[in-house]
Each structure stands twice: as structure tokens, then as C-alpha cells.
Design a protein around this motif. Structure first.
Motif, PDB file in Angstrom:
ATOM      1  N   ARG A 138      20.295 -11.993  10.952  1.00 21.55           N
ATOM      2  CA  ARG A 138      19.027 -11.503  11.492  1.00 21.55           C
ATOM      3  C   ARG A 138      18.207 -10.850  10.388  1.00 21.55           C
ATOM      4  N   ASN A 139      16.896 -11.068  10.429  1.00 21.71           N
ATOM      5  CA  ASN A 139      16.006 -10.485   9.424  1.00 21.71           C
ATOM      6  C   ASN A 139      16.067  -8.966   9.429  1.00 21.71           C
ATOM      7  N   SER A 140      16.173  -8.380  10.609  1.00 23.67           N
ATOM      8  CA  SER A 140      16.207  -6.923  10.692  1.00 23.67           C
ATOM      9  C   SER A 140      17.438  -6.353  10.000  1.00 23.67           C
ATOM     10  N   ASN A 141      18.563  -7.037  10.101  1.00 21.87           N
ATOM     11  CA  ASN A 141      19.779  -6.553   9.457  1.00 21.87           C
ATOM     12  C   ASN A 141      19.726  -6.750   7.944  1.00 21.87           C
ATOM     13  N   MET A 142      19.119  -7.834   7.494  1.00 16.73           N
ATOM     14  CA  MET A 142      18.925  -8.018   6.052  1.00 16.73           C
ATOM     15  C   MET A 142      18.076  -6.890   5.478  1.00 16.73           C
ATOM     16  N   ALA A 143      16.958  -6.581   6.141  1.00 17.08           N
ATOM     17  CA  ALA A 143      16.082  -5.516   5.657  1.00 17.08           C
ATOM     18  C   ALA A 143      16.783  -4.163   5.682  1.00 17.08           C
ATOM     19  N   ALA A 144      17.600  -3.938   6.691  1.00 13.36           N
ATOM     20  CA  ALA A 144      18.355  -2.679   6.775  1.00 13.36           C
ATOM     21  C   ALA A 144      19.333  -2.557   5.615  1.00 13.36           C
ATOM     22  N   ARG A 145      20.077  -3.631   5.328  1.00 17.24           N
ATOM     23  CA  ARG A 145      21.052  -3.595   4.234  1.00 17.24           C
ATOM     24  C   ARG A 145      20.369  -3.411   2.884  1.00 17.24           C
ATOM     25  N   ALA A 146      19.288  -4.132   2.667  1.00 19.55           N
ATOM     26  CA  ALA A 146      18.644  -4.136   1.358  1.00 19.55           C
ATOM     27  C   ALA A 146      17.816  -2.889   1.093  1.00 19.55           C
ATOM     28  N   TRP A 147      17.328  -2.231   2.178  1.00 21.30           N
ATOM     29  CA  TRP A 147      16.304  -1.210   1.972  1.00 21.30           C
ATOM     30  C   TRP A 147      16.320  -0.094   3.001  1.00 21.30           C
ATOM     31  N   ALA A 204       0.531   1.182   1.070  1.00 15.86           N
ATOM     32  CA  ALA A 204       1.092   2.276   1.860  1.00 15.86           C
ATOM     33  C   ALA A 204       0.396   3.594   1.550  1.00 15.86           C
ATOM     34  N   ASN A 205       0.252   3.901   0.282  1.00 11.86           N
ATOM     35  CA  ASN A 205      -0.354   5.173  -0.101  1.00 11.86           C
ATOM     36  C   ASN A 205      -1.814   5.257   0.331  1.00 11.86           C
ATOM     37  N   GLN A 206      -2.523   4.131   0.235  1.00  4.34           N
ATOM     38  CA  GLN A 206      -3.925   4.119   0.681  1.00  4.34           C
ATOM     39  C   GLN A 206      -4.025   4.306   2.182  1.00  4.34           C
ATOM     40  N   ALA A 207      -3.158   3.624   2.919  1.00  3.10           N
ATOM     41  CA  ALA A 207      -3.185   3.728   4.389  1.00  3.10           C
ATOM     42  C   ALA A 207      -2.833   5.138   4.847  1.00  3.10           C
ATOM     43  N   ILE A 208      -1.814   5.720   4.231  1.00  9.99           N
ATOM     44  CA  ILE A 208      -1.401   7.070   4.616  1.00  9.99           C
ATOM     45  C   ILE A 208      -2.502   8.076   4.312  1.00  9.99           C
ATOM     46  N   GLN A 209      -3.147   7.912   3.170  1.00  8.48           N
ATOM     47  CA  GLN A 209      -4.238   8.822   2.804  1.00  8.48           C
ATOM     48  C   GLN A 209      -5.430   8.658   3.741  1.00  8.48           C
ATOM     49  N   THR A 210      -5.705   7.420   4.163  1.00 12.62           N
ATOM     50  CA  THR A 210      -6.896   7.137   4.978  1.00 12.62           C
ATOM     51  C   THR A 210      -6.655   7.372   6.461  1.00 12.62           C
ATOM     52  N   ARG A 211      -5.499   6.893   6.968  1.00 18.15           N
ATOM     53  CA  ARG A 211      -5.260   6.904   8.417  1.00 18.15           C
ATOM     54  C   ARG A 211      -4.067   7.758   8.842  1.00 18.15           C
ATOM     55  N   GLY A 212      -3.258   8.190   7.888  1.00 18.34           N
ATOM     56  CA  GLY A 212      -2.122   9.036   8.216  1.00 18.34           C
ATOM     57  C   GLY A 212      -0.861   8.288   8.570  1.00 18.34           C
ATOM     58  N   TYR A 213      -0.862   6.942   8.444  1.00 18.62           N
ATOM     59  CA  TYR A 213       0.315   6.130   8.724  1.00 18.62           C
ATOM     60  C   TYR A 213       0.177   4.808   7.989  1.00 18.62           C
ATOM     61  N   PHE A 214       1.299   4.081   7.889  1.00 11.23           N
ATOM     62  CA  PHE A 214       1.310   2.760   7.255  1.00 11.23           C
ATOM     63  C   PHE A 214       2.143   1.834   8.125  1.00 11.23           C
ATOM     64  N   ARG A 215       1.531   0.743   8.590  1.00 16.92           N
ATOM     65  CA  ARG A 215       2.185  -0.227   9.464  1.00 16.92           C
ATOM     66  C   ARG A 215       2.353  -1.548   8.716  1.00 16.92           C
ATOM     67  N   ILE A 216       3.600  -1.918   8.457  1.00 15.41           N
ATOM     68  CA  ILE A 216       3.914  -3.114   7.679  1.00 15.41           C
ATOM     69  C   ILE A 216       4.751  -4.072   8.507  1.00 15.41           C
ATOM     70  N   VAL A 217       4.485  -5.365   8.342  1.00 19.80           N
ATOM     71  CA  VAL A 217       5.276  -6.432   8.960  1.00 19.80           C
ATOM     72  C   VAL A 217       6.120  -7.083   7.868  1.00 19.80           C
ATOM     73  N   LEU A 218       7.428  -7.160   8.081  1.00 21.06           N
ATOM     74  CA  LEU A 218       8.344  -7.686   7.083  1.00 21.06           C
ATOM     75  C   LEU A 218       8.641  -9.162   7.306  1.00 21.06           C
ATOM     76  N   THR A 225      13.335 -13.791  -1.603  1.00 22.63           N
ATOM     77  CA  THR A 225      12.386 -13.047  -2.433  1.00 22.63           C
ATOM     78  C   THR A 225      11.970 -11.742  -1.763  1.00 22.63           C
ATOM     79  N   PRO A 226      11.636 -11.733  -0.472  1.00 17.75           N
ATOM     80  CA  PRO A 226      11.402 -10.440   0.179  1.00 17.75           C
ATOM     81  C   PRO A 226      12.599  -9.504   0.073  1.00 17.75           C
ATOM     82  N   GLU A 227      13.807 -10.034   0.198  1.00 25.32           N
ATOM     83  CA  GLU A 227      14.997  -9.183   0.089  1.00 25.32           C
ATOM     84  C   GLU A 227      15.054  -8.501  -1.277  1.00 25.32           C
ATOM     85  N   GLN A 228      14.691  -9.230  -2.305  1.00 22.83           N
ATOM     86  CA  GLN A 228      14.662  -8.649  -3.647  1.00 22.83           C
ATOM     87  C   GLN A 228      13.610  -7.545  -3.734  1.00 22.83           C
TER      88      GLN A 228
END
Length: 228
Positions: A84-93, A30-44, A49-52
């Protein structure tokens, strides 16, 4: 299927260490992408284990305003369904950090697989490649909602899924083509029940998980229980 020559396997002691290492790598990317391109695009990814990992990211020091969040797959369930994966990610993070809500892009799976796949294709097509794709693996070698012995158009970025071998059978998944359009790829593999699939992957079997590529860097973070 040719084994990915750029795939690095990193053995870690347990699931906690896998989650921690994944979190650290996500922040570095994330930090490298933001420094280089000004944004960070991640796919969850979905899964325990991802929830953790997501829970650990709530404490991260980063410029959340530059993050853009996408999803590798989703179950065709009502929008508020806890499974739903989106709701898990919302709750966890995601509910705990300051990513602007227009920069969080859940798959609209409540529309049904065909309509949701079409809508999500329109969302991701203009922004490819991703900076980082996070993926898990099932006991059968599936990743996202790409299961063995399914047949899909190789030209689609997002597939409607109607015959998933585990419920719900109707899903939406980014394709091999879309998931491979990423600068960095991280697989999280944990647990004794993954050993057989890991062995098949390492010997070059044509599993869905083995078909995903990255443009630059791909890593498997695996715990000792999952090693064959």
C-alpha cells in the motif's frame, strides 16, 4: 487534448537529482503555504522516485505540526499490506517526523473500492484545493490509478477502480477533477522505460497524465534517461 501551456519541463541528470529537486520544491511550497494560510496540504504519490524523495524529507527543517497528508491513490489491500502507498510513505518518511497522526489521511482501501471512494470523497471535498499534488507516471501514461481507456464520471472527486491493467485490479484513485484542484503540481518522471509515454505526452496524446491541471504552477521533473 490541449497541451498544458503552464507546464514547465525541468531536465535533471538522474533519479537522485529528481528526488532532491522534488524534496526542495516540496519544502518551499510547505513553508510558503504555512506562512500564508497556516497549513500545508499535500497529496502523495506511490513509486520508487517518490519514495526516495520521502526519505530525504525525514531530515527536513519545517513545522510538521502544520502538514496535512493525503494520497493520490491506493490499492485495495489489507490495511497492513506493505504494497500500500500509505505504508510505503510511513516507512520511508512519516513514521520519522512529527506530523500529528490525525493529519495523515490514508485512503481506507481495505473497505473495498466503492466504500473507500465514498469515504475519501467526504474527507477531501471540504478541504480543496490542495497546496501541492505529487504524481508519477507509468509506462502507459497512467498517473495515480487513472489508466488509459478507462471511463469515469467527470463529476467524481474519487473513483473506485475495478479494472486496473496491473495487479491488484481493484483500487481507489483521486480523479482528474480532484487532482487538478491544487495550487501546485509536480510530476516525477524517471527511467528509460518512460520514454515512449513521455513522447506521447509531449505530442499531445490524450493520456491520463496529460489531463491533470494545476491552478497556478505545474512542473515535470524528468531525468535524462526518460527523455525521448
Amino acid at each position: 487534448m490541449e497541451v498544458n501551456a503552464h507546464l514547465i519541463w525541468q531536465l535533471l541528470a538522474n533519479v537522485d537529482r529528481v528526488a532532491e529537486e522534488a524534496g526542495q520544491r516540496i519544502l518551499i511550497a510547505a513553508n510558503q503555504a504555512i506562512q500564508t494560510r497556516g497549513y500545508f496540504r499535500i497529496v502523495l504519490a506511490g513509486g520508487r522516485t517518490p519514495e526516495q524523495t520521502y526519505s530525504l524529507l525525514t531530515k527536513a527543517d519545517t513545522n510538521w505540526s502544520k502538514w496535512h497528508v493525503y494520497y493520490g491513490d491506493e490499492r485495495c489491500l489489507p490495511e497492513a499490506d506493505e504494497e500500500r502507498n500509505s505504508n510505503m510513505a510511513a516507512r520511508a518518511w512519516l513514521n520519522a517526523v512529527a506530523i500529528p497522526s490525525p493529519q495523515i489521511h490514508p485512503i481506507p482501501a481495505q473497505l473495498g473500492a466503492i466504500a473507500a471512494a465514498r469515504r475519501y470523497t467526504e474527507i477531501i471535498k471540504p478541504i480543496l484545493p490542495f497546496d501541492l499534488v505529487l504524481l508519477g507516471m507509468g509506462e502507459d501514461g497512467h498517473t495515480a490509478s487513472l489508466f488509459p481507456n478507462q471511463v469515469h464520471s467527470p463529476h467524481e472527486l474519487v473513483h473506485p477502480i475495478f479494472n486496473a491493467p496491473k495487479p491488484p485490479t481493484e483500487r481507489v484513485s483521486l480523479s482528474i477533477l480532484a487532482l487538478s484542484q491544487t495550487r501546485e503540481l509536480i510530476f516525477l518522471i524517471t527511467g528509460r522505460n518512460k520514454r515512449e509515454a513521455v513522447a506521447a505526452w509531449q505530442r499531445g496524446d490524450n493520456l491520463p497524465v496529460a489531463q491533470i491541471r494545476a491552478l497556478h504552477k505545474a512542473t515535470v521533473l524528468i531525468d535524462s534517461m526518460a527523455i525521448p
